[in-house]
Scaffold this motif. Structure first.
Motif, PDB file in Angstrom:
ATOM      1  N   LEU A  55       1.077  -0.859  -0.596  1.00  0.00           N
ATOM      2  CA  LEU A  55      -0.343   0.654   0.041  1.00  0.00           C
ATOM      3  C   LEU A  55       1.078   1.267  -0.432  1.00  0.00           C
ATOM      4  N   GLY A  56       1.937   0.953   0.415  1.00  0.00           N
ATOM      5  CA  GLY A  56       2.739   2.384   0.688  1.00  0.00           C
ATOM      6  C   GLY A  56       4.308   2.277  -0.327  1.00  0.00           C
ATOM      7  N   GLY A  57       3.883   1.208  -1.004  1.00  0.00           N
ATOM      8  CA  GLY A  57       5.146   1.345  -1.730  1.00  0.00           C
ATOM      9  C   GLY A  57       6.280   1.108  -1.186  1.00  0.00           C
ATOM     10  N   GLY A  58       6.391   0.782   0.283  1.00  0.00           N
ATOM     11  CA  GLY A  58       7.736   0.555   0.942  1.00  0.00           C
ATOM     12  C   GLY A  58       8.994  -0.189   0.314  1.00  0.00           C
ATOM     13  N   LYS A  59       8.675  -1.516  -0.929  1.00  0.00           N
ATOM     14  CA  LYS A  59       9.476  -2.199  -1.187  1.00  0.00           C
ATOM     15  C   LYS A  59       9.193  -2.511  -2.837  1.00  0.00           C
ATOM     16  N   GLY A  60       9.146  -0.657  -3.869  1.00  0.00           N
ATOM     17  CA  GLY A  60       9.206  -0.578  -4.923  1.00  0.00           C
ATOM     18  C   GLY A  60       7.816   0.017  -5.195  1.00  0.00           C
ATOM     19  N   ALA A  61       7.057  -0.027  -6.634  1.00  0.00           N
ATOM     20  CA  ALA A  61       6.038   0.484  -6.338  1.00  0.00           C
ATOM     21  C   ALA A  61       4.665   0.377  -5.885  1.00  0.00           C
ATOM     22  N   ARG A  62       4.252   1.305  -5.200  1.00  0.00           N
ATOM     23  CA  ARG A  62       2.707   1.171  -4.546  1.00  0.00           C
ATOM     24  C   ARG A  62       1.833  -0.318  -5.580  1.00  0.00           C
ATOM     25  N   ASP A  63       0.977  -0.831  -4.773  1.00  0.00           N
ATOM     26  CA  ASP A  63       0.371  -1.715  -5.124  1.00  0.00           C
ATOM     27  C   ASP A  63      -1.197  -1.824  -4.381  1.00  0.00           C
ATOM     28  N   THR A  64      -1.769  -0.369  -4.615  1.00  0.00           N
ATOM     29  CA  THR A  64      -3.192  -0.495  -3.842  1.00  0.00           C
ATOM     30  C   THR A  64      -3.421  -2.082  -3.971  1.00  0.00           C
ATOM     31  N   ALA A  65      -3.769  -2.046  -5.060  1.00  0.00           N
ATOM     32  CA  ALA A  65      -5.132  -3.743  -5.307  1.00  0.00           C
ATOM     33  C   ALA A  65      -4.565  -4.451  -4.700  1.00  0.00           C
ATOM     34  N   GLY A  66      -3.712  -5.217  -4.438  1.00  0.00           N
ATOM     35  CA  GLY A  66      -2.721  -5.874  -4.116  1.00  0.00           C
ATOM     36  C   GLY A  66      -2.541  -5.688  -2.302  1.00  0.00           C
ATOM     37  N   GLY A  67      -2.535  -4.584  -1.707  1.00  0.00           N
ATOM     38  CA  GLY A  67      -2.501  -5.071  -0.378  1.00  0.00           C
ATOM     39  C   GLY A  67      -3.807  -4.679  -0.212  1.00  0.00           C
ATOM     40  N   LEU A  68      -4.889  -4.252  -0.547  1.00  0.00           N
ATOM     41  CA  LEU A  68      -5.616  -4.426   0.108  1.00  0.00           C
ATOM     42  C   LEU A  68      -6.477  -6.269  -0.082  1.00  0.00           C
ATOM     43  N   ARG A  69      -6.391  -6.449  -1.247  1.00  0.00           N
ATOM     44  CA  ARG A  69      -6.626  -7.912  -1.586  1.00  0.00           C
ATOM     45  C   ARG A  69      -5.214  -8.926  -0.204  1.00  0.00           C
ATOM     46  N   LEU A  70      -4.287  -8.453   0.129  1.00  0.00           N
ATOM     47  CA  LEU A  70      -3.850  -9.211   1.150  1.00  0.00           C
ATOM     48  C   LEU A  70      -4.308  -9.140   2.388  1.00  0.00           C
ATOM     49  N   LEU A  71      -4.878  -7.752   2.523  1.00  0.00           N
ATOM     50  CA  LEU A  71      -5.505  -6.997   3.645  1.00  0.00           C
ATOM     51  C   LEU A  71      -7.242  -8.046   3.808  1.00  0.00           C
ATOM     52  N   ARG A  72      -7.095  -8.239   2.611  1.00  0.00           N
ATOM     53  CA  ARG A  72      -8.730  -8.940   2.569  1.00  0.00           C
ATOM     54  C   ARG A  72      -9.052 -10.658   2.848  1.00  0.00           C
ATOM     55  N   GLU A  73      -7.581 -11.079   2.323  1.00  0.00           N
ATOM     56  CA  GLU A  73      -7.200 -12.166   2.852  1.00  0.00           C
ATOM     57  C   GLU A  73      -7.265 -12.478   3.869  1.00  0.00           C
ATOM     58  N   GLU A  74      -6.668 -11.803   5.039  1.00  0.00           N
ATOM     59  CA  GLU A  74      -5.794 -12.427   6.561  1.00  0.00           C
ATOM     60  C   GLU A  74      -7.227 -11.783   6.575  1.00  0.00           C
ATOM     61  N   ALA A  75      -8.339 -10.466   6.184  1.00  0.00           N
ATOM     62  CA  ALA A  75      -9.775 -10.425   7.463  1.00  0.00           C
ATOM     63  C   ALA A  75     -10.205 -11.811   7.372  1.00  0.00           C
ATOM     64  N   GLY A  76     -10.314 -12.789   6.019  1.00  0.00           N
ATOM     65  CA  GLY A  76     -11.316 -13.689   5.670  1.00  0.00           C
ATOM     66  C   GLY A  76     -10.630 -14.815   6.848  1.00  0.00           C
ATOM     67  N   LYS A  77      -9.452 -14.992   7.445  1.00  0.00           N
ATOM     68  CA  LYS A  77      -9.406 -15.707   8.189  1.00  0.00           C
ATOM     69  C   LYS A  77      -8.651 -15.355   9.509  1.00  0.00           C
ATOM     70  N   ASN A  78      -9.779 -14.338   9.762  1.00  0.00           N
ATOM     71  CA  ASN A  78      -9.667 -14.079  11.348  1.00  0.00           C
ATOM     72  C   ASN A  78      -8.613 -13.054  11.622  1.00  0.00           C
ATOM     73  N   ASN A  79      -8.011 -12.535  11.115  1.00  0.00           N
ATOM     74  CA  ASN A  79      -6.049 -11.734  11.304  1.00  0.00           C
ATOM     75  C   ASN A  79      -7.183 -10.304  11.649  1.00  0.00           C
ATOM     76  N   GLU A  80      -7.364 -10.146  13.545  1.00  0.00           N
ATOM     77  CA  GLU A  80      -7.817  -9.146  13.517  1.00  0.00           C
ATOM     78  C   GLU A  80      -6.811  -7.768  13.434  1.00  0.00           C
ATOM     79  N   LEU A  81      -6.018  -7.652  13.077  1.00  0.00           N
ATOM     80  CA  LEU A  81      -4.780  -6.391  12.931  1.00  0.00           C
ATOM     81  C   LEU A  81      -5.306  -6.526  11.515  1.00  0.00           C
ATOM     82  N   ALA A  82      -5.749  -7.168  10.327  1.00  0.00           N
ATOM     83  CA  ALA A  82      -5.477  -6.907   9.378  1.00  0.00           C
ATOM     84  C   ALA A  82      -7.229  -6.251   9.188  1.00  0.00           C
ATOM     85  N   THR A  83      -8.643  -7.028  10.006  1.00  0.00           N
ATOM     86  CA  THR A  83      -9.351  -6.470   9.973  1.00  0.00           C
ATOM     87  C   THR A  83      -9.688  -5.157  10.479  1.00  0.00           C
ATOM     88  N   ILE A  84      -9.315  -4.688  11.567  1.00  0.00           N
ATOM     89  CA  ILE A  84      -9.279  -3.410  12.064  1.00  0.00           C
ATOM     90  C   ILE A  84      -8.062  -2.185  11.275  1.00  0.00           C
TER      91      ILE A  84
END
Length: 385
Positions: A55-84
């Protein structure tokens, strides 16, 4: 300690996120967490850091869609930090993501409803949801539901929850009025520097609600909140410095100026009066009018009357006569007894149009509000109050 990875995830997110309710500065202490919960939180932090780098482009080009997708995947696994974090990102429109109040609330509600026992994030989600119900933001306003959620947040140790639960207790919104309980909940976050808590607690000490009346403590709290940007507390600090036992006109002028510049109408009126009367600053009729006029335009009857005084003291230079009488009429219409008395006198002396009966009518209205000069004027005219 491994829990530092979760703190690192929040630290990464922090600069882009302003929603402080779910992302409290006080990351839950590992010392208060069970080994199982600590291990779960550590597992959650790793993938969240990867998502935030995208999301922040910390290691190269920013990938907003990829960052959100990963957070949603983690939220789907009940990852509370990703959810909040998803809730906060949608609430703030962070990382270039469009603001979406429905998504914002959905993720907080999902965390609140499905959090693990002892979850360090549930209290923050409850605080955020409680403030939404309190304001009617994204949901129908419901004071009782707001109070319920804020109580849960406060009891979980969330500082934002403590602040807002204390505020609803002090105002009786959704719960029975309880000033003593409000003081108990507001004190810890106020001592921790929470601006809203300091402001509300300052009011309680001013009035002696739930605590013995203590103007000095009230001033201390209002000054601290004002120094953190509270225009309301800056206004109260100015008034206490003008009327309290430890008066300081110059410092009052400082705080009134801060709040006036911030658009606080009461402060505009105070700041204008200080310029008009030379309190804490040299007399300046033009500057007085510059601050009194917008306060009057916001409906402040006292500021309207002060504009009449500015006309008189500047001999019409700062305020034209015609404008002065418009403000005098408006102030009288709003029930200001001094304005009523002055309007009656102006009619009686022929300064403004009107009959003797009109003048008597305004004198009577002023007298009914306790204006002794109006009572004397009626006696002089030989009529009953």
């Amino acid at each position: 300690m491994k829990y530092l990875a979760a703190a690192a995830a929040l630290a990464w997110a922090g600069p882009a996120l302003s929603q402080t309710a779910p992302l409290s500065a006080d990351v839950p202490s590992a010392a208060r967490m069970s080994p199982e919960l600590l291990a779960a939180t550590e597992r959650e932090a790793g993938p969240v850091l990867v998502a935030l780098e995208k999301l922040g482009g910390g290691k190269g080009a920013r990938d907003t869609a990829g960052g959100l997708r990963l957070l949603r995947e983690e939220a789907g696994k009940n990852n509370e930090l990703a959810t909040i974090l998803l809730g906060a990102i949608y609430g703030d429109g962070a990382y270039g993501v469009p603001r979406d109040s429905a998504e914002n609330i959905r993720w907080y509600r999902r965390l609140f409803d499905g959090a693990r026992p002892g979850s360090p994030w549930r209290g923050g989600a409850a605080a955020a949801l409680g403030t939404y119900y309190m304001r009617g933001e994204g949901v129908a306003r419901d004071d009782a539901e707001a109070a319920r959620l804020l109580k849960i947040a406060a009891e979980a140790g969330d500082k934002e929850g403590m602040t807002w639960y204390g505020i609803v207790l002090a105002s009786g919104r959704g719960v029975p009025l309880d000033h003593a309980a409000a003081v108990r909940w507001l004190t810890p976050p106020a001592e921790g520097g929470d601006r809203a808590a300091m402001t509300m607690l300052g009011f309680l000490y001013e009035r002696g609600d739930g605590v013995p009346r203590d103007p000095a403590r009230a001033l201390q709290l209002h000054r601290a909140a004002a120094d953190k940007g509270s225009n309301l507390s800056a206004t109260r600090a100015a008034l206490l410095l003008l009327t309290g036992t430890d008066q300081d006109p110059k410092l009052a002028f400082h705080y009134a100026g801060i709040a006036a510049a911030g658009g606080e109408s009461d402060a505009m009126a105070i700041f204008g009066v200080m310029h008009l009367n030379g309190i804490g600053t040299p007399v300046n009729h033009e500057e007085a009018v510059r601050w009194l006029r917008p306060a009057a335009e916001k409906g402040d009857a006292a500021a309207m009357l002060e504009l009449v005084y500015a006309f008189a003291r500047s001999q019409g230079k700062a305020v034209p006569q015609a404008e002065a009488y418009v403000w005098l009429q408006k102030s009288a219409d709003l029930g200001n007894p001094q304005a009523m008395f002055l309007l009656a006198g102006s009619i009686e002396r022929g300064f403004v149009p009107g009959t003797r009966d009109d003048a008597i009518g305004w004198y009577r209205k002023a007298a009914a509000k306790g204006d002794t000069k109006a009572v004397d004027a009626l006696k002089r005219l030989g009529v009953a109050p």
